[in-house]
Design an enzyme around this catalytic site. Sequence first.
Site, PDB file in Angstrom:
ATOM      1  N   ASP A 109      -2.519   1.465  -6.636  1.00 26.27           N
ATOM      2  CA  ASP A 109      -1.133   1.315  -6.171  1.00 26.27           C
ATOM      3  C   ASP A 109      -0.203   0.948  -7.317  1.00 26.27           C
ATOM      4  OD1 ASP A 109      -1.054   1.518  -3.037  1.00 26.27           O
ATOM      5  OD2 ASP A 109      -2.942   0.617  -3.638  1.00 26.27           O
TER       6      ASP A 109
ATOM      7  N   ASP B  49       0.855  -1.200   0.000  1.00 27.19           N
ATOM      8  CA  ASP B  49       0.000   0.000   0.000  1.00 27.19           C
ATOM      9  C   ASP B  49       0.888   1.246   0.000  1.00 27.19           C
ATOM     10  OD1 ASP B  49      -2.944   1.037   0.553  1.00 27.19           O
ATOM     11  OD2 ASP B  49      -1.573   2.206   1.790  1.00 27.19           O
TER      12      ASP B  49
ATOM     13  N   ASP C 285      -1.799   0.727   6.918  1.00 21.82           N
ATOM     14  CA  ASP C 285      -2.827   0.379   5.922  1.00 21.82           C
ATOM     15  C   ASP C 285      -2.599  -1.056   5.439  1.00 21.82           C
ATOM     16  OD1 ASP C 285      -4.087   2.827   6.039  1.00 21.82           O
ATOM     17  OD2 ASP C 285      -3.366   3.579   4.111  1.00 21.82           O
TER      18      ASP C 285
ATOM     19  N   HIS D 239      -3.693   5.902   6.618  1.00 20.30           N
ATOM     20  CA  HIS D 239      -2.807   6.535   5.628  1.00 20.30           C
ATOM     21  C   HIS D 239      -1.326   6.433   5.968  1.00 20.30           C
ATOM     22  CE1 HIS D 239      -6.328   7.905   3.527  1.00 20.30           C
ATOM     23  NE2 HIS D 239      -6.756   8.549   4.611  1.00 20.30           N
TER      24      HIS D 239
ATOM     25  N   GLU E 179       2.229   5.086  -0.163  1.00 20.18           N
ATOM     26  CA  GLU E 179       1.819   6.471   0.095  1.00 20.18           C
ATOM     27  C   GLU E 179       2.596   7.329  -0.886  1.00 20.18           C
ATOM     28  OE1 GLU E 179      -0.736   7.071   2.034  1.00 20.18           O
ATOM     29  OE2 GLU E 179      -0.714   4.965   2.631  1.00 20.18           O
ATOM     30  N   ALA E 180       1.952   8.425  -1.310  1.00 23.36           N
ATOM     31  CA  ALA E 180       2.564   9.268  -2.330  1.00 23.36           C
ATOM     32  C   ALA E 180       2.387  10.742  -1.976  1.00 23.36           C
ATOM     33  CB  ALA E 180       1.903   8.978  -3.677  1.00 23.36           C
TER      34      ALA E 180
HETATM   35  P1  AMP Z   1      -4.138   5.692   0.983  1.00 25.88           P
HETATM   36  O1  AMP Z   1      -3.570   4.348   0.643  1.00 25.88           O
HETATM   37  O2  AMP Z   1      -5.612   5.736   1.069  1.00 25.88           O
HETATM   38  O3  AMP Z   1      -3.466   6.167   2.211  1.00 25.88           O
HETATM   39  O4  AMP Z   1      -3.759   6.670  -0.190  1.00 25.88           O
HETATM   40  C1  AMP Z   1      -2.596   6.586  -0.950  1.00 25.88           C
HETATM   41  C2  AMP Z   1      -2.209   7.945  -1.419  1.00 25.88           C
HETATM   42  O5  AMP Z   1      -3.311   8.556  -2.088  1.00 25.88           O
HETATM   43  C3  AMP Z   1      -1.840   8.932  -0.334  1.00 25.88           C
HETATM   44  O6  AMP Z   1      -0.484   8.816   0.093  1.00 25.88           O
HETATM   45  C4  AMP Z   1      -2.063  10.254  -1.055  1.00 25.88           C
HETATM   46  O7  AMP Z   1      -1.026  10.529  -1.959  1.00 25.88           O
HETATM   47  C5  AMP Z   1      -3.318   9.948  -1.854  1.00 25.88           C
HETATM   48  N1  AMP Z   1      -4.510  10.328  -1.052  1.00 25.88           N
HETATM   49  C6  AMP Z   1      -5.228   9.537  -0.234  1.00 25.88           C
HETATM   50  N2  AMP Z   1      -6.248  10.218   0.316  1.00 25.88           N
HETATM   51  C7  AMP Z   1      -6.162  11.463  -0.158  1.00 25.88           C
HETATM   52  C8  AMP Z   1      -6.928  12.665   0.033  1.00 25.88           C
HETATM   53  N3  AMP Z   1      -7.985  12.705   0.838  1.00 25.88           N
HETATM   54  N4  AMP Z   1      -6.534  13.777  -0.614  1.00 25.88           N
HETATM   55  C9  AMP Z   1      -5.467  13.785  -1.429  1.00 25.88           C
HETATM   56  N5  AMP Z   1      -4.721  12.691  -1.668  1.00 25.88           N
HETATM   57  C10 AMP Z   1      -5.050  11.541  -1.035  1.00 25.88           C
HETATM   58 MG    MG Z   2      -2.333   3.929   2.376  1.00 20.77          MG
END
Ligand code: AMP
Ligand code: MG
Length: 353
Positions: A238, A138, A302, A297, A140-141
Amino acid sequence: MDEHKENNYIHDSNVSVKNNMMSNTTTEEQQEKPCSRICTVTEPEPTLDVSESKGEFSDPVYKEIAVANGHINRMTKDELRTRLEELKLDTRGVKDVMKKRLKSHYKKNKLKLCADAGEGGGGGGGGDTYYDYICVVDFEATCEEDNPPDFLHEIIEFPMVLINTHTLEIVDSFREYVKPEVNPTLSDFCVKLTGITQEMVDEADTFPEVLQRVVLWLQERDLGTKYKYAILTDGSWDMSKFLNIQCRVSRIRYPQFAKKWINIRKSYGNFYKVPRTQTKLSTMLEKLGLTYEGRPHSGLDDSQNIARIALRMLQDGCQLRVNERIHGGQLLNVPSSAPMEAASPPHKPRSKD
Ligand code: AMP
Ligand code: MG
């Protein structure tokens, strides 16, 4: 099934990364927001309801299973809980989850009895050996609030959580932060969202170096060689978005071992028969009677929570299998009728130049 209709267009390899990002984000974000990622590619898995006791399911055992399923469908939540308790099975989760668990239990037992008695009866494995391990990833970006359409996401955390499918346990994990190269400064929003600080990424290595250690980690565990494994993610993004874009940014080839994966949202929706709107990470956990552990996050947290869902699904009798792949920059569906596909042996990242 018309595969093209279901595929999400991702990249035209002839245009620049930035333009790719724009076309990518426009098409995908309408379908799959970072926080409420919904998969549009549907591929129903075989079930054992009455309608399916025909054709290839003509063996009498399937009729028995169909009858059992009919009984289970008519049971109340209390009756389901009592029966699960009697069978010493997990009683957590909503009614649909409990039903599925009980049906899977009966199906497994019936088919096993059949196989033991040499009566045939199939079994769902299709003759292929199942993966020994499932590796949850998973990413993060980098991001901004409401990510503008042309925002260039760069991977900042690369976590992996390894599930042994035989012992049904989480056996190992990996995490490295990654230094973004194009936009090295994290937005305040990104820091708050992910908990990843500027210092953490400043001290980290760039993506190709981290990917090299990821490959080593997989190789040290004999994954793709001695052991069969599959990558599993929460949604399509991903691999089809974050990794795809990162490889373009880093000027490396998209790694072969990450070209197919299990999208757990799709598997969950098909297995428990719920619409894709109910396959957000938090919803899947809630419906299974689990609560999120850790910090949402954080890539590793995650991944651990996604792994907990995967474990519950395996325990409930779901055969999680590769259901998506990327080819020529396009996200493709892998139908459940396709032979079992495992990830290729991992190799050192190769430069594009
Ligand atoms: P997640 O696996 O849901 O944590 O999301 C992966 C990536 O998506 C995060 O590191 C962000 O780059 C982007 N992301 C997730 N949620 C948001 C949000 N609410 N607003 C902007 N970018 C998001
Ligand atoms: Mg994540």
